[in-house]
Scaffold this active site. Structure first.
Site, PDB file in Angstrom:
ATOM      1  N   ARG A 103     103.593  26.400  60.398  1.00  0.00           N
ATOM      2  CA  ARG A 103     105.039  26.301  60.495  1.00  0.00           C
ATOM      3  C   ARG A 103     105.634  27.641  60.901  1.00  0.00           C
ATOM      4  O   ARG A 103     105.359  28.668  60.282  1.00  0.00           O
ATOM      5  CB  ARG A 103     105.638  25.862  59.150  1.00  0.00           C
ATOM      6  CG  ARG A 103     107.147  25.651  59.199  1.00  0.00           C
ATOM      7  CD  ARG A 103     107.685  25.091  57.907  1.00  0.00           C
ATOM      8  NE  ARG A 103     107.628  26.043  56.809  1.00  0.00           N
ATOM      9  CZ  ARG A 103     108.226  25.866  55.635  1.00  0.00           C
ATOM     10  NH1 ARG A 103     108.885  24.744  55.400  1.00  0.00           N
ATOM     11  NH2 ARG A 103     108.128  26.759  54.684  1.00  0.00           N
ATOM     12  N   THR A 107     111.974  28.982  62.884  1.00  0.00           N
ATOM     13  CA  THR A 107     112.499  27.709  63.389  1.00  0.00           C
ATOM     14  C   THR A 107     112.155  26.528  62.482  1.00  0.00           C
ATOM     15  O   THR A 107     112.754  25.460  62.592  1.00  0.00           O
ATOM     16  CB  THR A 107     111.941  27.411  64.787  1.00  0.00           C
ATOM     17  OG1 THR A 107     110.526  27.206  64.695  1.00  0.00           O
ATOM     18  CG2 THR A 107     112.222  28.573  65.736  1.00  0.00           C
ATOM     19  N   ASP A 203     103.882  27.474  47.369  1.00  0.00           N
ATOM     20  CA  ASP A 203     103.106  27.329  48.590  1.00  0.00           C
ATOM     21  C   ASP A 203     101.730  26.784  48.234  1.00  0.00           C
ATOM     22  O   ASP A 203     100.929  27.467  47.594  1.00  0.00           O
ATOM     23  CB  ASP A 203     102.984  28.690  49.297  1.00  0.00           C
ATOM     24  CG  ASP A 203     102.305  28.575  50.654  1.00  0.00           C
ATOM     25  OD1 ASP A 203     101.119  28.192  50.691  1.00  0.00           O
ATOM     26  OD2 ASP A 203     102.957  28.872  51.662  1.00  0.00           O
ATOM     27  N   ASP A 206      98.655  28.909  49.415  1.00  0.00           N
ATOM     28  CA  ASP A 206      98.460  30.131  48.635  1.00  0.00           C
ATOM     29  C   ASP A 206      97.921  29.822  47.247  1.00  0.00           C
ATOM     30  O   ASP A 206      97.074  30.548  46.718  1.00  0.00           O
ATOM     31  CB  ASP A 206      99.778  30.900  48.510  1.00  0.00           C
ATOM     32  CG  ASP A 206     100.198  31.555  49.821  1.00  0.00           C
ATOM     33  OD1 ASP A 206      99.366  31.614  50.744  1.00  0.00           O
ATOM     34  OD2 ASP A 206     101.352  31.994  49.916  1.00  0.00           O
TER      35      ASP A 206
END
Length: 213
Positions: A103, A107, A203, A206
């Site tokens: 990603r 944006t 995340d 992670d």
């Protein structure tokens, strides 16, 4: 797109442990693996089978077996790899392909940087693995990719989803005339300004593998 939020107590229990910021990476990986196996049970209700007869020690019994071509499991790298073993536990004969997507943090759009998939997926059932359905860009792009190669039945499996991601997928997949299903352990409140699911679990990549600088 059909959306199924699995509400089994064991799924809710394991998801709660995954959310906890005190859960370390080894425990997170184990819980994610167990949770995916439970979700896979829900996600494979429509897996294609054909009738077969088998001989038991007593008599002939009618049963079913998975049809050819075999289902294709597609984890989205890197976080989707943490879901693969749990899926393979339930579908050990399925083939596995890979999509590398990332990603763009400015944006929030998905960018494909690698793929390892058959050129022709005509008639194939595909199961796409991605822990988080946040903005929906990665999953929508992945599903469109598979449809263009001929897949005719796709189920996405996620640990968590946000309403914004579900809405985007429904909008972007409007013109697709094949069955598309989403199976998730939880539909959360919203996305924050950074595109993270709230309350979410952080995340997923992670927390599965640690932070790579």
């Amino acid at each position: 797109m059909q959306v199924h939020v699995a509400d089994h107590p064991l799924i809710s229990h394991k998801l709660t442990k995954l959310r906890d910021e005190r859960t370390d990476s080894p425990t997170f990986r184990r819980l994610a693996d167990e949770l995916v196996t439970l979700l896979a049970y829900e996600a494979t209700r429509d897996v294609r089978v054909s009738p077969v007869d088998v001989k038991t020690p007593v008599a002939v019994a009618k049963g079913v077996q998975l049809t050819d071509p075999r289902p294709l499991v597609v984890p989205i790298l890197r976080a989707g790899l943490g879901m693969l073993e749990g899926m393979q536990r339930l579908l050990p004969t399925a083939e596995v392909g890979f999509l590398g997507m990332v990603r763009n943090e400015e944006t929030l759009e998905a960018v494909t940087y690698a793929e390892r998939l058959p050129e022709d997926l005509t008639g194939r059932q595909c199961y796409v693995l991605d822990p988080m359905l946040a903005t929906g860009g990665s999953l929508a792009t992945a599903i469109d990719f598979l449809v263009k190669r001929g897949a005719n039945h796709i189920t996405a499996i996620t640990l968590l989803a946000a309403p914004e991601g579900v809405a985007r997928m429904e909008k972007e997949l409007e013109g697709i005339d094949i069955p598309v299903n989403l199976v998730t352990a939880g539909l959360d409140e919203k996305l924050n300004e950074l595109g993270y699911i709230v309350p979410g679990l952080g995340d997923a990549g992670d927390r599965l593998y640690g932070v790579v600088d």
